[in-house]
Design a protein around this motif. Structure first.
Motif, short mmCIF file in Angstrom:
data_model
loop_
_atom_site.label_atom_id
_atom_site.label_comp_id
_atom_site.label_asym_id
_atom_site.label_seq_id
_atom_site.Cartn_x
_atom_site.Cartn_y
_atom_site.Cartn_z
N SER A 71 -4.76 -5.57 -2.50
CA SER A 71 -3.74 -6.59 -2.29
C SER A 71 -2.48 -5.91 -1.77
CB SER A 71 -3.45 -7.33 -3.60
OG SER A 71 -2.43 -8.27 -3.41
N ILE A 72 -2.00 -6.36 -0.61
CA ILE A 72 -0.84 -5.75 0.02
C ILE A 72 0.25 -6.79 0.14
CG2 ILE A 72 0.00 -4.58 2.08
CD1 ILE A 72 -3.05 -4.02 2.64
N LEU A 73 1.44 -6.44 -0.33
CA LEU A 73 2.59 -7.33 -0.21
C LEU A 73 3.38 -6.93 1.02
CD1 LEU A 73 4.04 -9.66 -1.59
CD2 LEU A 73 5.37 -7.99 -2.87
N VAL B 291 -7.15 -3.74 10.38
CA VAL B 291 -8.21 -4.67 10.01
C VAL B 291 -8.74 -5.21 11.33
CG1 VAL B 291 -8.84 -6.75 8.77
CG2 VAL B 291 -7.10 -5.23 7.83
N ASP B 292 -9.92 -4.77 11.72
CA ASP B 292 -10.46 -5.01 13.06
C ASP B 292 -9.43 -4.56 14.09
OD1 ASP B 292 -12.99 -5.81 12.29
OD2 ASP B 292 -12.50 -7.94 12.28
N ASP B 293 -8.92 -5.47 14.92
CA ASP B 293 -7.97 -5.08 15.96
C ASP B 293 -6.51 -5.28 15.55
OD1 ASP B 293 -10.04 -4.41 17.66
OD2 ASP B 293 -10.19 -6.43 18.49
N ARG B 294 -6.28 -5.69 14.33
CA ARG B 294 -4.92 -5.97 13.86
C ARG B 294 -4.37 -4.78 13.08
NH1 ARG B 294 -2.56 -11.33 11.17
NH2 ARG B 294 -0.41 -10.71 11.45
N LEU B 295 -3.12 -4.42 13.37
CA LEU B 295 -2.47 -3.29 12.70
C LEU B 295 -1.36 -3.80 11.81
CD1 LEU B 295 -1.78 -0.25 12.31
CD2 LEU B 295 -0.32 -0.46 14.33
N PHE B 296 -1.34 -3.32 10.57
CA PHE B 296 -0.25 -3.58 9.65
C PHE B 296 0.46 -2.24 9.42
CE2 PHE B 296 -3.57 -6.66 8.60
CZ PHE B 296 -2.87 -7.85 8.70
N PRO B 297 1.56 -1.96 10.16
CA PRO B 297 2.25 -0.68 10.00
C PRO B 297 2.81 -0.53 8.58
CG PRO B 297 3.02 -1.84 11.96
CD PRO B 297 2.18 -2.80 11.18
N TYR B 298 2.84 0.70 8.08
CA TYR B 298 3.29 0.94 6.72
C TYR B 298 4.75 0.51 6.50
CZ TYR B 298 -1.00 3.57 5.98
OH TYR B 298 -2.31 3.94 5.86
N ASP B 299 5.59 0.63 7.55
CA ASP B 299 6.99 0.27 7.36
C ASP B 299 7.20 -1.23 7.20
OD1 ASP B 299 6.39 -0.27 9.99
OD2 ASP B 299 8.25 0.54 10.80
N ARG C 38 0.43 7.76 -0.44
CA ARG C 38 1.21 8.65 0.44
C ARG C 38 2.16 7.88 1.34
NH1 ARG C 38 -2.91 12.44 3.43
NH2 ARG C 38 -3.83 10.43 3.91
N PHE C 39 1.87 6.56 1.57
CA PHE C 39 2.62 5.80 2.56
C PHE C 39 3.34 4.57 1.99
CE2 PHE C 39 -1.07 7.72 4.67
CZ PHE C 39 -0.43 8.52 5.60
N VAL C 40 2.79 3.97 0.94
CA VAL C 40 3.31 2.70 0.42
C VAL C 40 3.44 2.80 -1.09
CG1 VAL C 40 2.92 0.20 0.32
CG2 VAL C 40 2.06 1.48 2.26
#
Length: 182
Positions: free
Chosen positions: A132-134, A106-114, A161-163
């Motif tokens: 919506s991501i928990l 999200v822009d420059d922020r990364l939320f890794p799948y793990d 595929r990831f979450v």
């Protein structure tokens, strides 16, 4: 036994230059990336009535706090009202969302799948499309990302595929924020 001096690191292989048909000014598009631009949140124009209702409710709570001799509550209501009015008048900025192999950008922020526990897509045709991501992190909690014009099915197929996809209910704060027009 050989000494450490006898082991030398292998020389790094130079990457082979492939001739590309892509022009320099064209963006690189990988098949495993889904991206879109959207407003940070749904904005609703607020009239003078909205602000008057907020001020009247806050005034009543501040007066009640003086009768109850709870001055700290009165101060909290005052600053909370100020923050609510500022948030209500703030226009959303445009954000870029990218779903890639390493996580959600999200822009420059990364939320890794793990670091993500599950996701759910809230979809009401013609009205509401939101991812919506928990998160596994307690502080982040629930991350809401508007889908804009992106088709919810594409996002769902990509993220599965990831979450893990897990049904979520709208939070109380989301319901209240929607009700008061934030």
């Amino acid at each position: 036994m050989p000494s450490l001096e006898t082991f030398r690191p292998l020389p790094k292989a130079e990457p082979k230059q492939k001739k590309s048909r892509q022009k320099e000014d064209e963006p690189l598009v990988a098949p495993d990336i889904l991206s879109w631009k959207t407003a940070e949140y749904d904005f609703r124009e607020k009239g003078a009535d909205w602000y008057w209702v907020i001020v009247i409710i806050a005034g009543a709570l501040i007066i009640a706090s003086f009768f109850l001799r709870n001055f700290l509550f009165g101060v909290l209501v005052f600053f909370g009202t100020f923050a609510l009015m500022m948030q209500g008048s703030r226009r959303p900025r445009t954000i870029t969302v990218r779903l890639a192999g390493d996580g959600i950008h999200v822009d420059d922020r990364l939320f890794p799948y793990d670091t993500l526990e599950s996701f759910w897509i809230f979809y009401e045709p013609g009205r509401h499309k939101e991812l919506s991501i928990l998160s596994r992190h307690t502080i982040l909690g629930n991350i809401k990302i508007p889908l804009g014009t992106t088709h919810p099915g594409e996002v769902r197929d990509f993220l599965k595929r990831f979450v893990q996809e897990k049904r979520q209910e709208e939070s109380f704060t989301s319901i209240v924020a929607d009700w008061i027009g934030l």
